[in-house]
Each structure stands twice: as structure tokens, then as C-alpha cells.
Design a protein around this motif. Structure first.
Motif, mmCIF file in Angstrom:
data_model
loop_
_atom_site.group_PDB
_atom_site.id
_atom_site.type_symbol
_atom_site.label_atom_id
_atom_site.label_comp_id
_atom_site.label_asym_id
_atom_site.label_seq_id
_atom_site.Cartn_x
_atom_site.Cartn_y
_atom_site.Cartn_z
ATOM 1 N N TYR A 33 0.799 -1.235 0.000
ATOM 2 C CA TYR A 33 0.000 0.000 0.000
ATOM 3 C C TYR A 33 0.832 1.286 0.000
ATOM 4 O O TYR A 33 0.275 2.372 -0.127
ATOM 5 C CB TYR A 33 -0.948 -0.007 1.197
ATOM 6 N N GLY A 34 2.143 1.198 0.197
ATOM 7 C CA GLY A 34 3.001 2.350 0.021
ATOM 8 C C GLY A 34 3.099 3.295 1.208
ATOM 9 O O GLY A 34 2.605 3.015 2.306
ATOM 10 N N SER A 35 3.739 4.442 0.956
ATOM 11 C CA SER A 35 4.077 5.390 2.028
ATOM 12 C C SER A 35 2.846 6.050 2.649
ATOM 13 O O SER A 35 2.852 6.386 3.830
ATOM 14 C CB SER A 35 5.024 6.459 1.500
ATOM 15 N N TYR A 71 0.007 4.744 3.307
ATOM 16 C CA TYR A 71 -0.507 3.816 4.322
ATOM 17 C C TYR A 71 0.309 3.925 5.610
ATOM 18 O O TYR A 71 -0.248 3.947 6.705
ATOM 19 C CB TYR A 71 -0.461 2.394 3.772
ATOM 20 N N ILE A 72 1.629 4.031 5.468
ATOM 21 C CA ILE A 72 2.504 4.133 6.641
ATOM 22 C C ILE A 72 2.241 5.444 7.390
ATOM 23 O O ILE A 72 2.179 5.469 8.614
ATOM 24 C CB ILE A 72 3.983 4.059 6.233
ATOM 25 N N LYS A 73 2.096 6.521 6.644
ATOM 26 C CA LYS A 73 1.833 7.824 7.270
ATOM 27 C C LYS A 73 0.553 7.798 8.079
ATOM 28 O O LYS A 73 0.462 8.416 9.141
ATOM 29 C CB LYS A 73 1.756 8.912 6.204
ATOM 30 N N ASN A 74 -0.450 7.099 7.569
ATOM 31 C CA ASN A 74 -1.730 7.019 8.275
ATOM 32 C C ASN A 74 -1.623 6.241 9.577
ATOM 33 O O ASN A 74 -2.377 6.485 10.523
ATOM 34 C CB ASN A 74 -2.790 6.369 7.376
ATOM 35 N N LEU A 75 -0.697 5.278 9.618
ATOM 36 C CA LEU A 75 -0.566 4.429 10.799
ATOM 37 C C LEU A 75 0.479 4.936 11.794
ATOM 38 O O LEU A 75 0.379 4.656 12.981
ATOM 39 C CB LEU A 75 -0.191 3.003 10.376
ATOM 40 N N SER A 76 1.480 5.652 11.298
ATOM 41 C CA SER A 76 2.619 6.008 12.133
ATOM 42 C C SER A 76 2.462 7.395 12.742
ATOM 43 O O SER A 76 1.722 8.242 12.231
ATOM 44 C CB SER A 76 3.922 5.961 11.308
ATOM 45 N N ASN A 77 3.193 7.604 13.816
ATOM 46 C CA ASN A 77 3.319 8.933 14.379
ATOM 47 C C ASN A 77 4.084 9.806 13.387
ATOM 48 O O ASN A 77 5.157 9.415 12.906
ATOM 49 C CB ASN A 77 4.055 8.855 15.717
ATOM 50 N N LYS A 78 3.538 10.979 13.070
ATOM 51 C CA LYS A 78 4.130 11.828 12.035
ATOM 52 C C LYS A 78 5.574 12.195 12.366
ATOM 53 O O LYS A 78 6.450 12.152 11.499
ATOM 54 C CB LYS A 78 3.288 13.091 11.866
ATOM 55 N N LYS A 79 5.827 12.541 13.617
ATOM 56 C CA LYS A 79 7.166 12.938 14.029
ATOM 57 C C LYS A 79 8.154 11.784 13.886
ATOM 58 O O LYS A 79 9.274 11.967 13.385
ATOM 59 C CB LYS A 79 7.138 13.435 15.476
ATOM 60 N N PHE A 111 7.789 9.113 11.931
ATOM 61 C CA PHE A 111 7.933 8.792 10.505
ATOM 62 C C PHE A 111 8.923 9.733 9.830
ATOM 63 O O PHE A 111 9.813 9.299 9.094
ATOM 64 C CB PHE A 111 6.567 8.877 9.820
ATOM 65 N N ASN A 112 8.766 11.035 10.076
ATOM 66 C CA ASN A 112 9.657 12.020 9.451
ATOM 67 C C ASN A 112 11.105 11.852 9.924
ATOM 68 O O ASN A 112 12.044 12.149 9.181
ATOM 69 C CB ASN A 112 9.178 13.436 9.770
ATOM 70 N N LYS A 113 11.271 11.370 11.157
ATOM 71 C CA LYS A 113 12.613 11.200 11.696
ATOM 72 C C LYS A 113 13.356 10.051 11.036
ATOM 73 O O LYS A 113 14.561 10.158 10.744
ATOM 74 C CB LYS A 113 12.539 10.960 13.213
ATOM 75 N N TYR A 114 12.639 8.963 10.746
ATOM 76 C CA TYR A 114 13.310 7.755 10.260
ATOM 77 C C TYR A 114 13.172 7.518 8.757
ATOM 78 O O TYR A 114 13.880 6.671 8.217
ATOM 79 C CB TYR A 114 12.789 6.528 11.017
ATOM 80 N N ILE A 115 12.282 8.239 8.085
ATOM 81 C CA ILE A 115 12.125 8.021 6.651
ATOM 82 C C ILE A 115 13.403 8.413 5.906
ATOM 83 O O ILE A 115 13.703 7.877 4.826
ATOM 84 C CB ILE A 115 10.915 8.822 6.104
#
Length: 207
Positions: free
Chosen positions: A111-113, A115-123, A125-129
Motif C-alpha cells: 500500500y506504500g508510504s 498507508y505508513i503515514k496514516n498508521l505512524s506517528n508523524k514525528k 515517521f519524518n525522523k526515520y524516513i
């Protein structure tokens, strides 16, 4: 449209996290009152209610909490040791977390990125992407999985949108998780055992 979808996902995730944490706390209080953590008889009585399915239920719970943050993963790890003992608890934790990690990888790959953004904490996600931009992503990912210092669930999702092969991911998870789970569980178990007498006093006061 995307913001509205993300908002709905955030509400769902935050709600499931709160519900999972609340159920975990209530179970912990119930466990203290019922002497699940201090009495072998109390623990056996509790497990007899589920019989053969007790380990299966726990493994499913651990797998789901990787995909959806219904409760803090560390609580599940120490719970497995307290309920099933150090050896069986470790095995059930390992199986459940590995299944959940592989599921997270496959879901992200499908489902791509977004999908991950919807499930993950934004902060988080941005830190580890940004790790995806490193030529040594696989090595850094393996070190993070081996040592319990990073948000493994989010990293498993990020690995799913990387160029990492599925076979490589599975090998890293299967080889890296045992040490991390063991260390994490031992540290949390030590902390819980230290705090347990104080929690018993607090629960006794509430009763």
C-alpha cells in the motif's frame, strides 16, 4: 481529501492505542488482585480458562500490536514472561512479534508510504524516513532491529517501501529479534518486579 483520511486514521489509531493501554492497565490491576504475578496457583487458574488456546491468543495479540499500536509493545513482552515464564514467554513473544513485523513489511510494500503515514506517528515517521536515503540502509536497519533502541514497528513499515528484498528482511528479523526481545523483556521484567510491591499497596488501598 488526504488530510481528512489521515485524520480518520489518526483517530482510529489513537483510539485503539488508548483502548489497548487501558485494557493493559486493567489487566495488570486484575493480575495483582488475583495474584497472577505472585502466585503459581493464581496464574494456573487464569490460564485454565483459555486452555490450549492461551499461547495462541497471546501470539495473535503480539502480532497485532506490531501492525496496530493497541498497546505498548514492551508491556506485551513483559506480560508474556510474567504469564508463561521466561522460556515460553520469550518463545511466544518472538513468534508473535516476528509474524507482526513481516505483516507490517508486506502491508507497506502493498500500500506504500501513504498507508505508513496514516498508521505512524508523524514525528517518528519524518525522523526515520530519511534512513532510506542512506546507501547502507539494510545495515542500519539490521543494527536497529538487533538493539532495542529504535521504533522497530515503524522501521519495519519503512523497510517495506525500501529496495530491501523480502528474504533479506525476514533473515534480519529472525536473527535480530531474539536478542532485542530478550534484553527488552529482562529489563522490563526487572522494573516490574521492583515496582510490584508498591503497586500492590496502591491497589490494596483502592480496594
Amino acid at each position: 481529501m488526504e488530510n481528512a483520511q489521515r485524520t480518520r486514521w489518526n483517530i482510529l489509531i489513537n483510539g485503539s492505542t488508548f483502548a489497548g493501554l487501558l485494557m493493559t492497565v486493567l489487566f495488570f490491576i486484575y493480575g495483582i488482585q488475583s495474584h497472577l504475578f505472585t502466585s503459581q496457583i493464581g496464574l494456573q487458574t487464569f490460564l485454565q480458562k483459555f486452555g490450549f488456546y492461551a499461547p495462541i491468543i497471546f501470539i495473535i495479540f503480539q502480532a497485532i500490536q506490531v501492525v496496530l499500536p493497541i498497546s505498548p509493545g514492551g508491556i506485551g513482552c513483559v506480560g508474556g514472561i510474567l504469564i508463561f515464564g521466561p522460556v515460553q514467554g520469550f518463545i511466544y513473544n518472538y513468534i508473535g512479534i516476528c509474524i507482526g513485523s513481516i505483516a507490517a513489511f508486506l502491508l507497506a510494500r502493498q500500500y506504500g508510504s501513504t498507508y505508513i503515514k496514516n498508521l505512524s506517528n508523524k514525528k517518528t515517521f519524518n525522523k526515520y524516513i530519511g534512513w532510506l536515503e542512506k546507501p547502507s540502509f539494510e545495515r542500519v536497519f539490521a543494527i536497529a532491529i538487533f538493539m532495542p533502541v529504535a521504533p522497530d514497528d515503524t522501521l519495519c513499515y519503512i523497510a517495506g517501501i525500501s529496495k530491501m528484498k523480502f528474504k533479506t528482511f525476514v533473515i534480519i528479523i529472525l536473527l535480530g529479534k531474539p536478542f532485542a526481545i530478550a534484553m527488552y523483556s529482562l529489563m522490563l521484567n526487572f522494573a516490574v518486579q521492583r515496582l510490584l510491591p508498591f503497586l500492590q499497596i496502591i491497589v490494596g488501598t483502592i480496594k
